[in-house]
Design a protein around this motif. Structure first.
Motif, PDB file in Angstrom:
ATOM      1  N   ILE A 232       0.839  -1.205   0.000  1.00  0.00           N
ATOM      2  CA  ILE A 232       0.000   0.000   0.000  1.00  0.00           C
ATOM      3  C   ILE A 232       0.868   1.247   0.000  1.00  0.00           C
ATOM      4  CG2 ILE A 232      -1.621   1.324   1.412  1.00  0.00           C
ATOM      5  CD1 ILE A 232      -2.829  -1.371   2.276  1.00  0.00           C
ATOM      6  N   LEU A 233       1.903   1.261   0.845  1.00  0.00           N
ATOM      7  CA  LEU A 233       2.791   2.423   0.896  1.00  0.00           C
ATOM      8  C   LEU A 233       3.502   2.629  -0.429  1.00  0.00           C
ATOM      9  CD1 LEU A 233       4.333   1.965   4.477  1.00  0.00           C
ATOM     10  CD2 LEU A 233       2.780   3.785   3.727  1.00  0.00           C
ATOM     11  N   VAL A 234       3.968   1.531  -1.035  1.00  0.00           N
ATOM     12  CA  VAL A 234       4.676   1.628  -2.324  1.00  0.00           C
ATOM     13  C   VAL A 234       3.752   2.202  -3.398  1.00  0.00           C
ATOM     14  CG1 VAL A 234       5.621   0.242  -4.217  1.00  0.00           C
ATOM     15  CG2 VAL A 234       6.384  -0.154  -1.862  1.00  0.00           C
ATOM     16  N   GLU A 235       2.528   1.687  -3.487  1.00  0.00           N
ATOM     17  CA  GLU A 235       1.609   2.168  -4.519  1.00  0.00           C
ATOM     18  C   GLU A 235       1.267   3.638  -4.318  1.00  0.00           C
ATOM     19  OE1 GLU A 235      -2.804   1.127  -6.418  1.00  0.00           O
ATOM     20  OE2 GLU A 235      -1.815  -0.287  -5.051  1.00  0.00           O
ATOM     21  N   ALA A 236       1.011   4.038  -3.048  1.00  0.00           N
ATOM     22  CA  ALA A 236       0.677   5.440  -2.783  1.00  0.00           C
ATOM     23  C   ALA A 236       1.847   6.356  -3.114  1.00  0.00           C
ATOM     24  CB  ALA A 236       0.285   5.601  -1.319  1.00  0.00           C
ATOM     25  N   LEU A 237       3.061   5.955  -2.794  1.00  0.00           N
ATOM     26  CA  LEU A 237       4.240   6.795  -3.059  1.00  0.00           C
ATOM     27  C   LEU A 237       4.568   6.855  -4.551  1.00  0.00           C
ATOM     28  CD1 LEU A 237       6.471   5.617  -0.052  1.00  0.00           C
ATOM     29  CD2 LEU A 237       5.326   7.841  -0.294  1.00  0.00           C
ATOM     30  N   GLU A 238       4.421   5.727  -5.239  1.00  0.00           N
ATOM     31  CA  GLU A 238       4.728   5.726  -6.669  1.00  0.00           C
ATOM     32  C   GLU A 238       3.728   6.558  -7.460  1.00  0.00           C
ATOM     33  OE1 GLU A 238       5.054   1.636  -7.774  1.00  0.00           O
ATOM     34  OE2 GLU A 238       7.145   1.466  -7.086  1.00  0.00           O
ATOM     35  N   ARG A 239       2.481   6.650  -6.970  1.00  0.00           N
ATOM     36  CA  ARG A 239       1.506   7.516  -7.631  1.00  0.00           C
ATOM     37  C   ARG A 239       1.912   8.991  -7.537  1.00  0.00           C
ATOM     38  NH1 ARG A 239      -4.528   5.230  -6.050  1.00  0.00           N
ATOM     39  NH2 ARG A 239      -4.347   3.215  -7.117  1.00  0.00           N
ATOM     40  N   ASP A 240       2.696   9.304  -6.504  1.00  0.00           N
ATOM     41  CA  ASP A 240       3.188  10.675  -6.359  1.00  0.00           C
ATOM     42  C   ASP A 240       4.514  10.888  -7.074  1.00  0.00           C
ATOM     43  OD1 ASP A 240       0.986  11.262  -4.905  1.00  0.00           O
ATOM     44  OD2 ASP A 240       1.994  11.549  -2.993  1.00  0.00           O
ATOM     45  N   GLY A 241       4.981   9.876  -7.802  1.00  0.00           N
ATOM     46  CA  GLY A 241       6.192  10.036  -8.597  1.00  0.00           C
ATOM     47  C   GLY A 241       7.463   9.596  -7.920  1.00  0.00           C
ATOM     48  N   TYR A 242       7.362   8.981  -6.777  1.00  0.00           N
ATOM     49  CA  TYR A 242       8.590   8.524  -6.106  1.00  0.00           C
ATOM     50  C   TYR A 242       8.961   7.135  -6.611  1.00  0.00           C
ATOM     51  CZ  TYR A 242       7.321  12.215  -2.800  1.00  0.00           C
ATOM     52  OH  TYR A 242       6.990  13.409  -2.229  1.00  0.00           O
ATOM     53  N   GLN A 243      10.265   6.856  -6.562  1.00  0.00           N
ATOM     54  CA  GLN A 243      10.747   5.513  -6.831  1.00  0.00           C
ATOM     55  C   GLN A 243      10.860   4.784  -5.501  1.00  0.00           C
ATOM     56  OE1 GLN A 243      14.425   5.771  -8.965  1.00  0.00           O
ATOM     57  NE2 GLN A 243      13.525   6.900 -10.694  1.00  0.00           N
ATOM     58  N   THR A 244      10.478   3.539  -5.457  1.00  0.00           N
ATOM     59  CA  THR A 244      10.456   2.818  -4.178  1.00  0.00           C
ATOM     60  C   THR A 244      11.109   1.456  -4.295  1.00  0.00           C
ATOM     61  OG1 THR A 244       8.314   1.808  -4.628  1.00  0.00           O
ATOM     62  CG2 THR A 244       8.315   3.937  -3.490  1.00  0.00           C
ATOM     63  N   GLU A 245      11.618   0.993  -3.165  1.00  0.00           N
ATOM     64  CA  GLU A 245      12.066  -0.376  -2.990  1.00  0.00           C
ATOM     65  C   GLU A 245      11.594  -0.831  -1.620  1.00  0.00           C
ATOM     66  OE1 GLU A 245      16.178  -1.188  -3.634  1.00  0.00           O
ATOM     67  OE2 GLU A 245      16.245  -0.206  -5.608  1.00  0.00           O
ATOM     68  N   THR A 246      11.499  -2.127  -1.426  1.00  0.00           N
ATOM     69  CA  THR A 246      11.015  -2.650  -0.140  1.00  0.00           C
ATOM     70  C   THR A 246      12.053  -3.578   0.484  1.00  0.00           C
ATOM     71  OG1 THR A 246       9.919  -4.532  -1.199  1.00  0.00           O
ATOM     72  CG2 THR A 246       8.611  -2.530  -0.844  1.00  0.00           C
TER      73      THR A 246
END
Length: 696
Positions: free
Chosen positions: A565-579
């Protein structure tokens, strides 16, 4: 026997201060005795027929009274270790044994000249030794008695008592031998049953010693109850000697008999008061024991209630914690679905799911507040909104209970800086109590809630009024006390209103109740309007554009659904993510590349968030300013202290995704400003501020 005062001092007859009533009674006894004495004086020399049976009866009663008094005073000495008491008890023992010796030597009673080898002078001299000796003990008692620095014996009191008993027996034997075997060496003070001229000199000495004892007792203040009645006894002692040996002519006249009655009274006053006061002390002791037993019962019940509440609170808090993670998943997916739904119907359904989940979140937080496992969260609170939510929560119960609700909410209320969840708890508690109170009252059943502000605008008022049976005055004074309840066992803990008062007073407000039997009840709460504390930003104060360029965020959480959930919400704002699934996995990734921000759960297997922060402190110190903690574990006090000490932003599960975005943005803006300042100070050299420096 003694009780203890609030200061821990033992209360005995010898230490009990004299009251006004006791002074009046003692004075009355002395005045009546003096009046009778003056009445008898003119008839003191009037002869009476000898009544030999009177002597053993009188002397036996005298001896018994004195011996019992001595035992009671020795008993007080055993507790207080006062030398003054030891001396006075010895004096009463001396008089008791001397009375026996005097009776045995009385001529014509058991033998023509008396027993123990007595002669014509023996009985009279024993009387003088007896009546002259006791005042000496009273004088010694008065001088040794000093409340400020009273002398006390050391060692075991039994030894001192036995020593005194032995000394008194030796003294009585010595005086008896002197008055019998040694009577020829003493002046003749009796001629048959009449007094000789030498008697006046001898008896005046005994009378003078008694008067001196009375004066010293009166002079040595402050007076205890024992001192007061000992003065009364010495007054009777003076009347005894005056009638039986000074103003009369000899044995078996009016003065002889009347004097001995005064002697019996002198021996009885202190004994009577000792027995009466002992009875009072036993009664007070019984009352204190009953009160103590009642207190123990009440405190035991309170302890059981407290343990019950603590157990219930821990259970609720534990359940609440276990619900945080699944609720975070539900609310997160509902918000993502609502934000991405192209079909309005799907969007509305997602909103309903989110609203229901948020209601569960509020219930969880109320559980935590009830368990006192949730720290107060001050923020801007609309009191009217809190009232509406509380009524909405209890709407079904109020409706089924046939309770009409009337809201009179002022529209111009200022915003409060308070904990909305705590005030929600206060409202729910008072409204629930009102509902329960009206269950057994007749119609109409109405609950009226009113809000308003004072003329200055510095206070907000909240009134909750019901049409229940009202509260009697004696109960009204106790309703805010912890554990006080009028409900049957098992239906209430007595903590609700106590918690309400605590919450209101923690916010600087007051809570009161107005009620009369049959007139309903109104709770009135007044709250101060406080400004936002300095240094606390408004919700949108940090809303600034994120720094230019793509930002990479490492999400560390052992719950895959929450991480997703955190990854999807952050990527919608244009951030790149890893877990990363735990702290150890996060460290391995940090060694391979740099991240602009780390969002980490606090409770994870292998390595938790706290240990991860400590590793970052040693190996990647620049990342300490780029971490955000996410936690659903609010029960661990040690963890709470750790989070407070770091100053790191904390998101509490279940979280609002808009709040997640806001906190991330603020953190990135803050770290960007810090990095720009460091680069400017470094004048263009060195590596990037957001790049890891590798292991030390």
């Amino acid at each position: 026997m003694g009780l203890e005062t609030a200061d821990g001092d033992r209360v005995f007859l010898s230490t009990l201060p004299v009251g006004r009533g006791e002074r009046r009674l003692a004075l009355t006894v002395v005045l009546v005795s003096a009046a009778i004495f003056l009445t008898v004086v003119p008839f003191a020399r009037f002869p009476f027929a000898p009544v030999l049976a009177f002597i053993p009866m009188y002397q036996s009663a005298l001896a018994i009274n004195d011996l019992i008094t001595a035992v009671l005073l020795f008993g007080q000495f055993a507790f207080l270790r006062s030398r003054a008491l030891l001396v006075l008890a010895s004096g009463y023992l001396f008089t008791g044994v001397m009375a026996v010796s005097h009776m045995l030597t009385f001529p014509g009673l058991f033998s023509p000249t008396g027993l123990l080898g007595a002669g014509p002078q023996s009985t009279a001299w024993l009387y003088m030794f007896w009546h002259g000796g006791f005042p000496l003990f009273v004088i010694a008692y008065a001088w040794l008695k000093d409340p400020g620095r009273e002398l006390r014996t050391r060692g075991r009191p039994q030894v001192a008592v036995l020593g005194s008993v032995g000394a008194m027996l030796v003294a009585v034997c010595a005086f008896t031998i002197l008055a019998t075997a040694g009577q020829d060496s003493l002046p003749a003070i009796m001629r048959g049953n009449q007094y000789t001229p030498a008697m006046i000199t001898v008896v005046s000495s005994a009378w003078g010693l008694s008067l001196l004892a009375l004066v010293i007792l009166w002079w040595r203040r402050p007076h205890a109850v024992l001192d007061l009645w000992l003065m009364v006894a010495m007054s009777s002692w003076l009347f005894d000697i005056a009638l039986a040996a000074v103003l009369n002519a000899g044995r078996f006249d009016v003065g002889f008999y009347a004097g001995r009655i005064y002697g019996l009274l002198a021996a009885s006053f202190v004994l009577i008061v000792l027995l009466v006061e002992n009875g009072k002390l036993y009664f007070q002791l019984d009352c204190q024991n009953r009160s103590l037993e009642q207190t123990v019962r009440e405190r035991t019940e309170r302890l059981l209630q407290s343990e019950k509440v603590a157990t219930m609170g821990s259970l609720l808090a534990g359940v609440a914690h276990e619900l945080n993670n699944p609720l975070a998943v539900v609310t997160g997916h509902a918000q993502l679905l609502r934000d991405t739904a192209s079909d309005p119907v799907v969007g509305r359904r997602a909103q309903k799911i989110d609203d229901a989940a948020r209601r569960c979140v509020r219930i969880v937080r109320n559980f935590l507040a009830l368990a006192r496992r949730r720290a107060p969260e001050r923020g801007e609170v609309q009191l009217n909104h809190v009232v509406q939510e509380a009524v909405e929560l209890l709407a079904y119960e109020l409706k089924t209970g046939d309770v009409g609700v009337s809201l009179s909410l002022a529209e111009d209320l200022p915003v409060l800086w308070a904990d909305g969840h705590q005030f929600h708890q206060v409202l729910v508690n008072i409204v629930a109590n009102a509902h329960q109170a009206m269950r057994h009252s007749g119609s109409p059943r109405r609950l009226t809630i009113t809000t308003g502000r004072d003329r200055t605008g510095q206070q907000v008022r909240l009134a909750i009024a019901d049409t229940g049976p009202g509260i009697p005055a004696e109960i009204r004074a106790k309703i805010f006390e912890p554990f006080f309840t009028t409900k049957p066992p098992g239906e209430g803990t007595g903590l609700g209103l106590s918690l309400c008062r605590g919450i209101v007073e923690e916010h600087g407000g007051t809570i009161g109740v107005e009620s009369e039997p049959g007139q309903g009840t109104t709770f009135l709460i007044r709250l101060p309007v406080l400004p936002r504390p300095a240094g606390v930003a408004a919700p949108d104060a940090a809303e600034a554009p994120a720094p230019a360029g793509p930002k990479t965020i490492l999400v560390v959480d052992d719950e895959p659904e929450i991480a997703a959930i955190l990854v999807e919400a952050l990527e919608r704002d244009g951030y790149q993510t890893e877990t990363a699934e735990n702290g150890a996995d996060a460290l391995r990734r940090l060694e391979r590349r740099g991240y602009d921000l780390v969002m980490s759960d606090t409770k994870m297997p292998v390595m938790d968030g706290m240990e991860l922060y400590r590793k970052l402190e040693r190996h990647f110190p620049e990342l300490q300013r780029r971490i955000i903690f996410v936690t659903g574990d609010v029960l661990d006090a040690e963890k709470q202290r750790f989070l407070d000490s770091t100053g790191v932003p904390v998101l509490t599960k279940p979280f609002d995704l808009s709040e997640v975005r806001r906190v991330v943005r603020r953190r990135l803006v803050a770290t960007a400003r810090s990095s720009n300042g460091a680069m400017t100070a470094g004048a263009g050299g060195g590596r990037r501020a957001d790049a890891p420096q590798g292991r030390a």
